[in-house]
Design an enzyme around this catalytic site. Structure first.
Site, short mmCIF file in Angstrom:
data_model
loop_
_atom_site.label_atom_id
_atom_site.label_comp_id
_atom_site.label_asym_id
_atom_site.label_seq_id
_atom_site.Cartn_x
_atom_site.Cartn_y
_atom_site.Cartn_z
N ASP A 60 6.57 0.12 -13.59
CA ASP A 60 7.14 0.61 -12.32
C ASP A 60 8.67 0.37 -12.67
O ASP A 60 9.19 -0.55 -13.16
CB ASP A 60 6.73 -0.61 -11.36
CG ASP A 60 6.56 0.19 -9.89
OD1 ASP A 60 7.61 0.72 -9.35
OD2 ASP A 60 5.61 -0.05 -9.37
N ASP B 81 9.69 4.33 -8.39
CA ASP B 81 9.57 3.79 -6.80
C ASP B 81 10.52 4.76 -6.13
O ASP B 81 11.52 5.01 -6.48
CB ASP B 81 9.97 2.46 -6.98
CG ASP B 81 9.99 1.57 -5.60
OD1 ASP B 81 8.69 1.49 -5.15
OD2 ASP B 81 11.13 1.46 -5.06
N HIS C 124 -0.48 -0.53 -2.75
CA HIS C 124 -0.11 -2.02 -2.23
C HIS C 124 0.63 -1.78 -1.02
O HIS C 124 1.21 -2.82 -0.52
CB HIS C 124 1.00 -2.45 -3.28
CG HIS C 124 1.90 -1.99 -3.68
ND1 HIS C 124 2.04 -0.71 -4.28
CD2 HIS C 124 3.38 -2.17 -3.45
CE1 HIS C 124 3.11 -0.30 -4.35
NE2 HIS C 124 4.11 -1.08 -4.00
N ASP C 125 0.91 -0.44 -0.62
CA ASP C 125 1.63 -0.57 0.87
C ASP C 125 0.64 -0.03 1.88
O ASP C 125 1.11 0.25 2.98
CB ASP C 125 2.69 0.89 0.69
CG ASP C 125 3.74 0.33 -0.41
OD1 ASP C 125 4.12 -0.88 -0.43
OD2 ASP C 125 3.98 1.11 -1.35
N GLU D 229 6.70 8.24 -6.69
CA GLU D 229 6.39 8.11 -5.39
C GLU D 229 7.26 8.87 -4.54
O GLU D 229 8.40 8.75 -4.17
CB GLU D 229 6.61 6.48 -5.19
CG GLU D 229 5.94 6.05 -3.90
CD GLU D 229 6.64 4.82 -3.12
OE1 GLU D 229 6.06 4.45 -1.96
OE2 GLU D 229 7.66 4.34 -3.37
#
Ligand code: GLC
Length: 527
Positions: free
Chosen positions: A97, A199, A328-329, A266
């Site tokens: 990430d 991200d 994870h969101d 993302e």
């Protein structure tokens, strides 16, 4: 084709995958012990590791205080090197990430930037004077609630934070910031990582004039489910066109390495035409802007079919699609779409044209875990009740022991009642388990060129059934039939049933029509 096109990516949330030292939080040595699960048992081609860098953990690692070190909670750089080597020995790529939009407010860069208006690092972050009314410089809001500006008493200016106030936004219009972040990328690329997941990638460039976002009616915009944040059209606080030349420079950096390295972004943009711009006018920006539309799709055959058609039509020539069904969101897919759709979702994700990204635990069919108020820790949920993400981040259950094989200590989030029955060991024993379906799908996809590299074409199917054909030159064509209804459906399909989501008619032949069970999906091979 490259590995990031034909392969399957698996997301690991390091806090929750495997604890190696008994402190209740997952770590890198823990993951090292599970490398064979990923490469052999499951058979994925790449892993993406959510942040393991030094961090005060206000946003569980998405608030970084040192980009080039491992947080002691997760281990050290030597543990990372060992893990990377173990994955590479097994042919599994490693994506890390990169959080370019913001640092932690405890990053030395920010401490320096904040130390005085004349400090050479002042312009590394987005500082602005108060607006005409003496309040914040404009109306921008933080995604996690409240205004996006924090007043700094000692230097008499506001700084921008698109997320938590302890996550100040970097100023990417300053070439020094770009140079520093490109150095961070080189640091990891030279260690051997195979790429980055960027991200909130499109947040890095905002309107240079800091114009107000237009205010819109609540409940209609793209972020309508995000409370106050949904009351604006986020026109100026992210996605400024200057992001494109930046991504081209970033891509050139990656392309400078001999082995192919990937950039996945993302990008939360629902309009496929706007979203597709992130591939770059000459396919020279991101290899894969994450495609999140399936996450929120209406779970109906025609809606999903239309969505795929829309994506395929919007894809620029030479751009490669990808699909995401969990991360994870987001609430766990088994809860989002309902337990009866878990298997169908798996087959859809792993048979569409494009790179699938799996979220750890979805291969077990895990549900969202109900987290009691006193155990909730996600800062978003604490600031905006109802939007907490803890329920999809609970520890991976590996076996039937008290810590579920995840930890010998007290897990940082509750395991939830499902862990006792749905763990890996139990599912491996059960030939009809969700885990064994994922294993079969991954094996099929890997073995069949039509599935991992072939074209996509809709085929006729009754209402409520999505049918498509996948075909690659020189390889056996494959038909996929997915019954989205709760009733049996008769479909016309001839060939060998390579796999059924029910796991009980695999290998049989169909000469003509087949009755699909409710929510059943099948893969049929024409041979
Ligand atoms: C991304 C991450 C999310 C994080 C946020 C702020 O959306 O996926 O987990 O909280 O960025 O860094």
């Amino acid at each position: 084709m490259e590995w990031w096109q034909t392969g399957v990516i698996y997301q690991i949330y390091p806090r929750s995958f495997q604890d190696g030292n008994g402190d209740g939080v997952g770590d890198l040595t823990g993951i090292l012990g599970r490398v064979d699960y990923l490469s052999e048992t499951l058979g994925v081609d790449a892993v993406w590791l959510s942040p393991f860098y030094r961090s005060p953990m206000d946003d569980f690692g998405y608030d970084i205080s040192d980009y080039c070190d491992v947080d002691p909670l997760f281990g050290g750089l030597d543990d990372f090197d060992r893990l990377l080597e173990a994955f590479h020995d097994r042919g599994v790529r490693v994506i890390v990430d990169l959080v370019p939009n913001h640092t932690s407010d405890r990053h030395p860069w920010f401490l320096e930037s904040r130390s005085g208006r004349d400090h050479p690092r002042r312009e590394w972050y987005v500082w602005a004077d108060p607006g005409p009314d003496g309040g914040p410089p404009n109306n921008w809001l933080a995604a996690f609630g409240g205004v996006a500006w924090e007043w700094d008493e000692s230097t008499g200016q506001y700084y921008l934070h698109s997320f938590l106030r302890s996550q100040p936004d970097l100023n990417w219009r300053n070439p020094e910031v770009e140079a520093a972040m490109f150095d961070v990328m080189r640091f990891w690329l030279e260690r051997g990582v195979d790429g980055f997941r960027l991200d909130v990638a499109h947040f890095v460039m905002k309107d240079p004039d800091l114009r107000d976002n237009p205010v819109i009616e609540p409940g209609v915009g793209a972020f309508k489910d995000m409370a106050e944040y949904g009351t604006q059209d986020h026109l100026y606080d992210k996605g400024h066109p200057d992001v494109h030349p930046l991504f081209r420079r970033m891509r050139a950096l990656l392309d400078g390495y001999r082995s192919p390295r990937v950039a996945i972004g993302e990008i939360h943009i629902d309009d496929y035409r706007q979203w597709a711009a992130y591939y770059g006018a000459d396919r020279d920006e991101l290899h894969l802007p994450f495609n999140f539309r399936l996450l929120y799709a209406d779970w109906q055959a025609d809606a999903i079919g239309a969505l795929v058609d829309e994506l395929e039509a919007a894809l620029p020539t030479g751009a490669w699609p990808n699909y995401v069904l969990g991360n994870h969101d987001e609430p766990r897919l088994a809860t989002r779409f309902g337990p009866e759709n878990r298997r169908l979702a798996a087959m859809l994700l792993l048979t569409l044209r494009g790179t699938p990204t799996l979220y750890y635990g979805d291969e077990l069919g895990l549900f969202e875990v109900e987290i009691p108020p006193d155990r909730q820790v996600d800062p978003w949920g604490l600031q905006v009740p109802g939007l907490g993400r803890d329920g999809c981040r609970t520890p991976m259950p590996w076996d039937g022991t008290p810590g579920a094989g995840f930890t010998r200590g007290e897990p940082w989030l509750p395991l939830g009642p499902q862990a006792a029955a749905m763990h890996v060991a139990a599912q491996l024993e059960d030939p009809g388990s969700v885990l064994n379906l994922y294993r079969a799908l991954l094996g099929l996809r890997r073995g069949m060129p039509s599935l991992h590299r072939g074209g996509y074409r809709r085929i006729e199917a009754p209402a409520g059934v999505l049918g498509y054909r996948r075909e690659a030159p020189g390889a056996a064509p494959v038909a996929v039939m997915l019954n989205f209804t709760g009733e049996g459906q008769v479909v016309e399909a001839a060939g060998e049933i390579a796999l059924s989501t029910t796991m009980n008619r695999t290998g049989t032949r169909s000469a003509g029509s087949i009755i699909l069970a409710p929510h059943e999906g099948i893969v049929i091979v024409d041979r």
